[in-house]
Design a protein around this motif. Structure first.
Motif, PDB file in Angstrom:
ATOM      1  N   GLU A   1      -0.332   0.399  -4.593  1.00 45.56           N
ATOM      2  CA  GLU A   1      -1.741   0.305  -4.208  1.00 45.56           C
ATOM      3  C   GLU A   1      -2.561  -0.401  -5.286  1.00 45.56           C
ATOM      4  O   GLU A   1      -3.502  -1.144  -4.994  1.00 45.56           O
ATOM      5  CB  GLU A   1      -2.309   1.700  -3.957  1.00 45.56           C
ATOM      6  CG  GLU A   1      -3.754   1.726  -3.513  1.00 45.56           C
ATOM      7  CD  GLU A   1      -3.961   1.219  -2.099  1.00 45.56           C
ATOM      8  OE1 GLU A   1      -5.041   0.662  -1.812  1.00 45.56           O
ATOM      9  OE2 GLU A   1      -3.032   1.372  -1.280  1.00 45.56           O
TER      10      GLU A   1
ATOM     11  N   ARG B   1      -2.665  -4.197  -4.901  1.00 44.19           N
ATOM     12  CA  ARG B   1      -3.658  -4.665  -3.928  1.00 44.19           C
ATOM     13  C   ARG B   1      -5.053  -4.619  -4.539  1.00 44.19           C
ATOM     14  O   ARG B   1      -5.847  -5.555  -4.372  1.00 44.19           O
ATOM     15  CB  ARG B   1      -3.604  -3.818  -2.660  1.00 44.19           C
ATOM     16  CG  ARG B   1      -4.643  -4.221  -1.615  1.00 44.19           C
ATOM     17  CD  ARG B   1      -4.603  -3.295  -0.419  1.00 44.19           C
ATOM     18  NE  ARG B   1      -5.579  -3.700   0.583  1.00 44.19           N
ATOM     19  CZ  ARG B   1      -6.850  -3.360   0.577  1.00 44.19           C
ATOM     20  NH1 ARG B   1      -7.330  -2.612  -0.420  1.00 44.19           N
ATOM     21  NH2 ARG B   1      -7.659  -3.766   1.539  1.00 44.19           N
ATOM     22  N   THR B   2      -5.357  -3.528  -5.239  1.00 43.64           N
ATOM     23  CA  THR B   2      -6.681  -3.391  -5.852  1.00 43.64           C
ATOM     24  C   THR B   2      -6.953  -4.508  -6.856  1.00 43.64           C
ATOM     25  O   THR B   2      -8.028  -5.123  -6.847  1.00 43.64           O
ATOM     26  CB  THR B   2      -6.797  -2.025  -6.554  1.00 43.64           C
ATOM     27  OG1 THR B   2      -6.549  -0.984  -5.595  1.00 43.64           O
ATOM     28  CG2 THR B   2      -8.178  -1.839  -7.153  1.00 43.64           C
ATOM     29  N   SER B   3      -5.966  -4.796  -7.702  1.00 37.94           N
ATOM     30  CA  SER B   3      -6.152  -5.864  -8.687  1.00 37.94           C
ATOM     31  C   SER B   3      -6.187  -7.227  -8.019  1.00 37.94           C
ATOM     32  O   SER B   3      -6.906  -8.125  -8.464  1.00 37.94           O
ATOM     33  CB  SER B   3      -5.031  -5.813  -9.725  1.00 37.94           C
ATOM     34  OG  SER B   3      -3.760  -6.014  -9.114  1.00 37.94           O
TER      35      SER B   3
ATOM     36  N   ARG C   1       0.820  -1.211   0.000  1.00 37.84           N
ATOM     37  CA  ARG C   1       0.000   0.000   0.000  1.00 37.84           C
ATOM     38  C   ARG C   1       0.855   1.262   0.000  1.00 37.84           C
ATOM     39  O   ARG C   1       0.327   2.364  -0.184  1.00 37.84           O
ATOM     40  CB  ARG C   1      -0.956   0.003   1.195  1.00 37.84           C
ATOM     41  CG  ARG C   1      -1.895  -1.192   1.223  1.00 37.84           C
ATOM     42  CD  ARG C   1      -3.132  -0.922   2.032  1.00 37.84           C
ATOM     43  NE  ARG C   1      -4.040  -0.044   1.310  1.00 37.84           N
ATOM     44  CZ  ARG C   1      -5.219   0.349   1.791  1.00 37.84           C
ATOM     45  NH1 ARG C   1      -5.624  -0.055   2.994  1.00 37.84           N
ATOM     46  NH2 ARG C   1      -5.989   1.130   1.082  1.00 37.84           N
TER      47      ARG C   1
END
Length: 223
Positions: free
Chosen positions: A53, A56-58, A49
């Protein structure tokens, strides 16, 4: 001739000391590798993060939140095991950079007192401490790492605690920026919650510093 002999005698121990030092470094390298691998895994996954970031989102999008948390936990646990095992092995072939005075152990113990309070405040909901600081646990890690850097002078200590200190500084800055960008506010409730966090933190600190640190870590801060 006499001066040449004296020079040779003077130079001999230095060569011997150099060989001893090099041998110590050579023995340390495999164990440092384990420690470094552990730090890369543990701090790497905890730095997603900070630097990635989007990863993490994917990851959450493809695996789901529970799937991402499972991968996150597995990598974290593996890294922690490598850190603990590798750091323990470095004590068999320590490389001393400096010798901290004995009083720095006591200072470190006192500095870690607010660490436990900060960690407790991270988990007790509605504290004024969390409302003011946002991420008290990360600040606790920062204080813990700094305290141990002051009281330890071996190469492995500098690598371990220095890495955690740098990570905590970067992670706290990134976390606070996310809060500002997303307009996140941490609500404070009754001061009783702060009292509870302080009480829990003090009790945990006393138990760890006075009783558990020696058997678990091998060093008695007040011993």
């Amino acid at each position: 001739k006499n001066s040449t002999s004296i020079a040779l005698l003077d130079h001999g121990p230095r060569r011997t000391a150099g060989r001893w030092h090099n041998a110590g470094v050579a023995r340390l390298l495999p164990t440092m590798t384990l420690l470094l691998v552990g730090l890369a895994l543990f701090l790497g996954i905890h730095s997603v993060r900070i630097f990635a970031e989007g990863l993490r989102t994917s990851g959450v999008a493809s695996m789901g939140l529970l799937g991402w948390k499972a991968v996150y936990s597995i990598i974290s646990i593996a890294g922690f095991i490598f850190i603990a095992y590798g750091y323990g092995l470095t004590r068999e072939a320590p490389v001393d950079l400096w010798a901290p005075p004995v009083w720095t152990r006591h200072l470190a113990s006192l500095l870690t007192l607010p660490v436990f309070v900060l960690i407790a405040a991270a988990y007790v909901p509605g504290t004024h401490i969390k409302a003011a600081l946002g991420h008290p646990m990360i600040l606790g890690v920062k204080a813990w790492a700094l305290a141990h850097l002051l009281s330890n002078g071996r190469l492995a200590d500098v690598v371990l605690f220095g890495a955690f200190l740098v990570w905590a500084i970067l992670d706290y800055r990134a976390a606070r920026k996310r809060d500002r960008d997303q307009a996140v506010a941490y609500r404070a409730e009754s001061v009783v919650r702060d009292v509870a966090a302080v009480a829990i933190g003090l009790a945990a600190w006393a138990a760890f510093a006075m009783v558990l640190h020696g058997p678990l870590i091998g060093v008695r801060p007040f011993g």
